[in-house]
Motif scaffolding. Structure first.
Motif, mmCIF file in Angstrom:
data_model
loop_
_atom_site.group_PDB
_atom_site.id
_atom_site.type_symbol
_atom_site.label_atom_id
_atom_site.label_comp_id
_atom_site.label_asym_id
_atom_site.label_seq_id
_atom_site.Cartn_x
_atom_site.Cartn_y
_atom_site.Cartn_z
ATOM 1 N N HIS A 65 -9.903 -7.382 9.022
ATOM 2 C CA HIS A 65 -8.574 -6.774 8.903
ATOM 3 C C HIS A 65 -7.715 -7.288 10.057
ATOM 4 O O HIS A 65 -8.071 -7.114 11.225
ATOM 5 C CB HIS A 65 -8.657 -5.251 8.959
ATOM 6 C CG HIS A 65 -7.319 -4.572 8.837
ATOM 7 N ND1 HIS A 65 -6.466 -4.804 7.783
ATOM 8 C CD2 HIS A 65 -6.688 -3.678 9.644
ATOM 9 C CE1 HIS A 65 -5.373 -4.082 7.936
ATOM 10 N NE2 HIS A 65 -5.476 -3.393 9.065
ATOM 11 N N CYS A 66 -6.611 -7.940 9.722
ATOM 12 C CA CYS A 66 -5.684 -8.479 10.722
ATOM 13 C C CYS A 66 -4.300 -7.950 10.394
ATOM 14 O O CYS A 66 -3.512 -8.616 9.719
ATOM 15 C CB CYS A 66 -5.696 -10.003 10.716
ATOM 16 S SG CYS A 66 -7.337 -10.714 10.925
ATOM 17 N N PRO A 67 -3.982 -6.734 10.830
ATOM 18 C CA PRO A 67 -2.721 -6.101 10.412
ATOM 19 C C PRO A 67 -1.503 -6.836 10.944
ATOM 20 O O PRO A 67 -1.488 -7.319 12.071
ATOM 21 C CB PRO A 67 -2.824 -4.695 11.019
ATOM 22 C CG PRO A 67 -3.765 -4.844 12.171
ATOM 23 C CD PRO A 67 -4.744 -5.895 11.773
ATOM 24 N N GLU B 289 -4.410 -8.127 5.357
ATOM 25 C CA GLU B 289 -3.287 -7.933 6.287
ATOM 26 C C GLU B 289 -2.509 -6.665 5.958
ATOM 27 O O GLU B 289 -1.785 -6.148 6.803
ATOM 28 C CB GLU B 289 -2.354 -9.144 6.256
ATOM 29 C CG GLU B 289 -2.861 -10.344 7.017
ATOM 30 C CD GLU B 289 -1.750 -11.222 7.560
ATOM 31 O OE1 GLU B 289 -0.561 -10.896 7.337
ATOM 32 O OE2 GLU B 289 -2.064 -12.226 8.219
ATOM 33 N N SER B 290 -2.616 -6.169 4.744
ATOM 34 C CA SER B 290 -1.884 -4.972 4.342
ATOM 35 C C SER B 290 -2.249 -3.793 5.237
ATOM 36 O O SER B 290 -3.426 -3.543 5.518
ATOM 37 C CB SER B 290 -2.213 -4.610 2.892
ATOM 38 O OG SER B 290 -1.997 -5.698 2.019
ATOM 39 N N THR B 291 -1.243 -3.051 5.682
ATOM 40 C CA THR B 291 -1.489 -1.841 6.461
ATOM 41 C C THR B 291 -2.189 -0.826 5.568
ATOM 42 O O THR B 291 -1.667 -0.471 4.516
ATOM 43 C CB THR B 291 -0.166 -1.270 6.990
ATOM 44 O OG1 THR B 291 0.502 -2.276 7.753
ATOM 45 C CG2 THR B 291 -0.420 -0.058 7.857
ATOM 46 N N SER B 292 -3.340 -0.355 5.983
ATOM 47 C CA SER B 292 -4.216 0.385 5.078
ATOM 48 C C SER B 292 -4.936 1.533 5.770
ATOM 49 O O SER B 292 -5.122 1.514 6.988
ATOM 50 C CB SER B 292 -5.272 -0.564 4.487
ATOM 51 O OG SER B 292 -4.680 -1.688 3.873
ATOM 52 N N PRO B 293 -5.374 2.524 4.995
ATOM 53 C CA PRO B 293 -6.183 3.613 5.564
ATOM 54 C C PRO B 293 -7.504 3.083 6.118
ATOM 55 O O PRO B 293 -7.988 2.022 5.711
ATOM 56 C CB PRO B 293 -6.417 4.534 4.360
ATOM 57 C CG PRO B 293 -5.377 4.167 3.364
ATOM 58 C CD PRO B 293 -5.078 2.722 3.579
ATOM 59 N N ALA C 204 -9.341 -1.539 13.939
ATOM 60 C CA ALA C 204 -8.124 -2.317 13.691
ATOM 61 C C ALA C 204 -7.213 -1.595 12.708
ATOM 62 O O ALA C 204 -5.988 -1.531 12.897
ATOM 63 C CB ALA C 204 -8.483 -3.699 13.154
ATOM 64 N N GLU C 205 -7.792 -1.029 11.678
ATOM 65 C CA GLU C 205 -6.996 -0.294 10.682
ATOM 66 C C GLU C 205 -6.300 0.902 11.317
ATOM 67 O O GLU C 205 -5.096 1.119 11.113
ATOM 68 C CB GLU C 205 -7.908 0.158 9.529
ATOM 69 C CG GLU C 205 -8.352 -0.991 8.638
ATOM 70 C CD GLU C 205 -9.589 -0.660 7.806
ATOM 71 O OE1 GLU C 205 -9.865 -1.412 6.866
ATOM 72 O OE2 GLU C 205 -10.288 0.342 8.110
ATOM 73 N N THR D 40 0.866 -1.183 0.000
ATOM 74 C CA THR D 40 0.000 0.000 0.000
ATOM 75 C C THR D 40 0.904 1.235 0.000
ATOM 76 O O THR D 40 1.116 1.852 1.046
ATOM 77 C CB THR D 40 -0.936 0.013 1.227
ATOM 78 O OG1 THR D 40 -0.173 -0.277 2.413
ATOM 79 C CG2 THR D 40 -2.039 -1.013 1.083
ATOM 80 N N PRO D 41 1.451 1.592 -1.159
ATOM 81 C CA PRO D 41 2.404 2.712 -1.241
ATOM 82 C C PRO D 41 1.694 4.065 -1.370
ATOM 83 O O PRO D 41 0.508 4.191 -1.062
ATOM 84 C CB PRO D 41 3.189 2.372 -2.510
ATOM 85 C CG PRO D 41 2.187 1.660 -3.379
ATOM 86 C CD PRO D 41 1.279 0.907 -2.443
#
Length: 406
Positions: free
Chosen positions: A154-156, A124-128, A206-207, A87-88
């Motif tokens: 969502h499971c970061p 799992e991607s770190t996301s907004p 979670a996000e 997630t750039p």
């Protein structure tokens, strides 16, 4: 309720996806790893790895040899789908740090034809904030017959490069579900390999929690980096200053460096700023302090280079932290490339953890760099650099951003 063992499809076989897929496979799940990089797929199917992480090669080889892990460029049907893609940033409305969810969207659209009723889809991607709901909307728009029949969570990831396998098992895990059944299914899956506590919440919390974790660290690093600039202006050792201040029982200042890198700390705070630009003032300022540090290092080199006609600048380290090969958002890499573009002098780069084909310029042996450099710029505290004898470099101009060669 999730079955004890499942068919799991993991999309994205990088620093998070590959360890996760391999760990699940060694716990008895049947795992298909999916990646667009065909060379990486072939490497994994041969029982080898395409990234550097301690003991990951052993885990992947074991998982592949067991028959529980294989890789492909195309998804298949499964019980659970895990998205672990980048997630750039992207340029948007004049903002160069806007979240880029194109990889998440592409991965979601790729799995949508294979999703079935009662499946679990995990991001799992770190996301907004709101990204898990975004992938739910995509799948339900592509597969309207499945609306309300697929579960999303969502499971970061919360692991440290260089310690991924240990932290994957031992760290507490946040699970944010869009429904109670999503929480139940995700918790059952992660319990098959996680020893840490499973912390349940909703997907949006979670996000934000993952973004907050890294923003907290970024703010504290910014204090250390700003302090290093202040100490330099005053002619005082920042390392001694921090060491003395940290003897206070309630003070724990971090160590400064050439900036902040990696896909998490250097990126995640901007996702909060994008979501609440008027409110996230301290978070924005910390990011600006840390983003400015590489330019400060460049100016230090420029000032020292003026005493030489054609200086040789030896740059030690390209990765974003010590003893790994990960160069994502690396300030060290940025500094080296800016120095090369500035024509301040001849740049010789050295990094024992980086393969030559991964960078667009020559890499040099450490001994050659030390011998030829007029200015030695230490950017990463790799263990190989910790062994440098200060006597060997006592006649060099040394700019040490990590306090290694004191």
């Amino acid at each position: 309720m999730a079955r004890e063992t499942q068919k799991i499809v993991v999309v994205g076989l990088g620093y998070i996806g590959l360890p996760t897929a391999s760990m699940l496979a060694t716990k008895g799940h049947t795992v298909l790893g999916v990646d667009v990089n065909e060379a990486a797929v072939n490497t994994i199917n041969s029982g080898r790895i395409h990234i550097i992480e301690p003991d990951l090669d052993i885990l992947v080889r074991s998982a592949v040899n067991s028959g529980n892990l294989r890789a492909s460029t195309v998804p298949e049907e499964g019980d659970t789908f895990i998205l672990a893609v980048p997630t750039p940033f992207k340029e948007e409305n004049g903002n160069p740090k806007a979240p880029d969810l194109s990889y998440v969207e592409t991965a979601t659209r790729a799995i949508a034809p294979y999703v079935r009723e009662d499946n679990l889809v995990i991001l799992e991607s770190t996301s907004p904030v709101g990204t898990t709901q975004f992938i739910q909307q995509i799948i339900e728009s592509m597969r309207p017959e499945l609306k309300g029949k697929v579960h999303f969570a969502h499971c970061p990831e919360r692991v440290l490069p260089g310690h991924i396998l240990r932290e994957l098992v031992d760290n507490d895990r946040i699970i944010g579900g869009t429904s109670k059944m999503a929480l139940t299914k995700a918790k059952a899956l992660y319990k098959t390999f996680c020893n840490g506590a499973i912390l349940e919440t909703d997907s949006r919390t979670a996000e934000l929690s993952k973004l907050v974790e890294n923003s907290f660290r970024d703010v504290n690093i910014a204090f250390a980096n700003e302090l290093s600039v202040v100490c330099d202006r005053l002619g005082i050792s920042v390392w001694e200053t921090i060491g003395l201040a940290n003897r206070h029982p309630r003070v724990n200042i971090l160590q400064p460096g050439p900036g902040v890198g990696g896909h998490c700390i250097a990126v995640d705070p901007w996702f909060i700023v994008a979501s609440a630009p008027d409110e996230a003032r301290l978070i924005r300022t910390a990011r600006e302090v840390n983003d400015a540090k590489p330019h400060w290092v460049i100016e230090k080199v420029r000032a020292k280079a003026e005493r030489f006609r054609t200086p040789v600048i030896g740059c030690l380290g390209l990765t974003f932290k010590a003893n790994i090969d990960d160069m994502r958002e690396s300030p060290s890499m940025d500094i080296v490339q800016m120095l090369m573009a500035s024509n301040i002098g001849t740049v010789m780069a050295c990094d024992p953890n980086v393969a030559a084909e991964k960078v667009p310029f020559p890499l040099h042996d450490l001994k050659d760099v030390i011998r030829q450099a007029d200015i030695l710029l230490l950017l990463v505290d790799h263990e190989e650099f910790l062994e440098i004898d200060p006597q060997i470099v006592k006649d060099k101009v040394v700019i040490d951003t990590k306090g290694v060669l004191r």
